[in-house]
Enzyme design. Structure first.
Site, short mmCIF file in Angstrom:
data_model
loop_
_atom_site.label_atom_id
_atom_site.label_comp_id
_atom_site.label_asym_id
_atom_site.label_seq_id
_atom_site.Cartn_x
_atom_site.Cartn_y
_atom_site.Cartn_z
CD GLU A 336 -2.61 -1.00 2.51
OE1 GLU A 336 -3.97 -1.56 2.42
OE2 GLU A 336 -2.29 -0.67 3.61
CB CYS A 337 0.62 4.54 0.09
SG CYS A 337 0.68 6.24 -0.36
#
Length: 468
Positions: A336-337
């Protein structure tokens, strides 16, 4: 059963100073010997990190748009059950949220869901009697929201505070219980990218102590506790997130989680739901040169600030190789990210310097000086996404200063819906689900179960291969 006392600390708008006031109140209540449980309205990761630094307890996000209302109540009850008081920091202004025509996603919605009184933080700079007009407007917009008291922030002097206090109490009929003067050294620093590591190193401890001392001098904490005592206790009789799982639903797998100053944005419930369904969590630090633990069945690389540590991460070739080798063998991975950024070929900083990363996802991440994306996201899985199938929805948010230039055509991980419409988001490669979206598993708990099913299948394949 939840805490017997709670207070929502809301602002009249962003910049009112609610984080500074919240931290000061938390620290002052800690000094009184109370067990303080922090919460944060909205999806933000940084304020809960502050809360934990002050209280010593994991702070939880409560969000009426991202999560079902019954899940919000359960998260609140579980976390605050052994606390003396729950302190809930708001987001933006009291009524600001997902929808300009309702309380959806706002601090006001959370105050109603949790039946908690509101302490309204007002920036009183350059105001006298007009402060009463502002408070009166907040009272009238939704009379169901119980604004129990006001905190006067950024006053010019004790005399200025007395004027504001008299005006508000006369016109609005609620007490003004404290104030902070305009003092730069008592302001929480602006959120630059190295801030969270500085919190973890204890560099802001002296600020928290000074805030506690000032709050003790200028705030009627006994009155605050009296107001918090008026909380109607929330009861959660039937858990929706953490109901005892059937034995057949348990998966005894081992999941590696990257956690250090570069990767530290995880909703606590994400990890806890994985553990609830049988996962053993093994933390490791890519930044410290720790390779992927051996004999793991899955990998979670959350958000953070890898760009701040790009040179160090780039130089840890043995770490990158351990992750790359496992992923190429099919290790089920959620990135994520910041984790997504780390798995790409390189991160390019704002000066144009490129730092090679893990090199698994083809493409380059480029840092910008301005926000590239910010806001809630509702995502729908794409074909091949082991977390979310086509048409299955989960909720989360995006917050990043970078853009990704894809180096090869890859299938998207999600269809992502935000304020500006719908777009493909992230990518699928090997058994990676990667993208900028931070998912909250409590928005769709089946995410955790599906991931662990995938981890168990991977473990079984590896075991079969080893046997020949």
């Amino acid at each position: 059963m939840s805490a017997s006392r709670s207070i929502v600390i809301a602002g009249t708008g962003s910049g009112a100073g609610k984080t500074t006031v919240t931290l000061g109140i938390m620290a002052a209540l800690q000094r009184k010997g109370l067990r303080v449980q922090g919460f944060k309205c909205g999806p933000d990761y940084i304020d809960p990190t502050y809360h934990r630094a002050v209280t010593g307890r994991a702070s939880r996000n409560v969000d009426g748009w991202m999560l079902p209302h019954e899940a919000v109540r359960e998260i609140y009850c579980r976390a605050s059950a052994d606390a003396d008081i729950a302190v809930i920091e708001g987001v933006m202004g009291l009524y600001d949220g997902k929808d300009p025509l309702s309380n959806a996603g706002s601090t006001a919605e959370i105050s109603l869901l949790l039946q908690s009184p509101v302490l309204l933080v007002l920036n009183c700079q350059s105001m006298a009697r007009s402060a009463a007009a502002v408070v009166k407007g907040f009272q009238l917009l939704d009379p169901h929201v119980r604004i129990a008291a006001v905190f006067a922030n950024k006053v010019g002097s004790a005399g200025h505070y007395r004027i504001v206090k008299e005006a508000i109490e006369h016109e609005c009929g609620i007490p003004v219980i404290g104030y902070l003067a305009r003092e730069e050294e008592l302001t929480v620093p602006e959120r630059h990218l190295g801030l969270v590591p500085s919190i973890e190193r204890g560099e802001l401890d002296s600020l928290f102590e000074r805030l506690a001392s000032r709050i003790e001098q200028t705030t009627d904490l006994d009155r605050l506790l009296e107001l918090a005592d008026e909380t109607e206790r929330v009861v959660c009789e039937t858990p929706v997130l953490f109901a005892p799982p059937a034995p057949s639903a348990l998966r005894e797998v081992t999941l590696a989680v990257a956690r250090d100053a570069a990767f530290h944005f995880y909703y606590p419930e994400n990890i806890e739901l994985l553990e609830h369904y049988g996962a053993r969590i093994r933390y490791f630090s890519p930044l410290a040169g720790e390779t992927l633990p051996e004999a793991v069945d899955g990998l979670y690389i959350g958000g953070g600030f890898p760009e701040e540590f790009a040179a160090t991460l780039s130089g840890q070739e043995h770490v990158k190789q351990s992750i790359r080798g496992a992923i190429e063998k099919g290790l089920p991975t959620l990135a994520e990210c910041g984790g997504f950024m780390y798995l790409t070929e390189a991160i390019e900083d704002t000066q144009g310097t490129r730092y090679p990363m893990a090199g698994i996802i083809p493409g380059i991440v480029t840092m910008q000086r301005k926000l590239a994306a910010l806001g809630y996201r509702e995502v729908s899985g794409m074909e091949g996404n082991f977390l979310l199938g086509p048409g299955e929805l989960a909720r989360g948010h995006e917050f990043h200063y970078s853009t990704f230039q894809q180096g090869a055509e890859l299938p998207a991980a999600y269809t992502s819906k935000g304020l500006r419409g719908t777009k493909p988001e992230g990518c699928l490669l090997h058994r990676i689900v990667a993208g900028y979206t931070h998912l909250h598993f409590a928005s769709r708990p089946a995410l955790a179960r599906r991931w662990l099913d995938e981890c168990a299948a991977y473990r079984d394949r590896q075991s079969s291969a080893a046997k020949g």
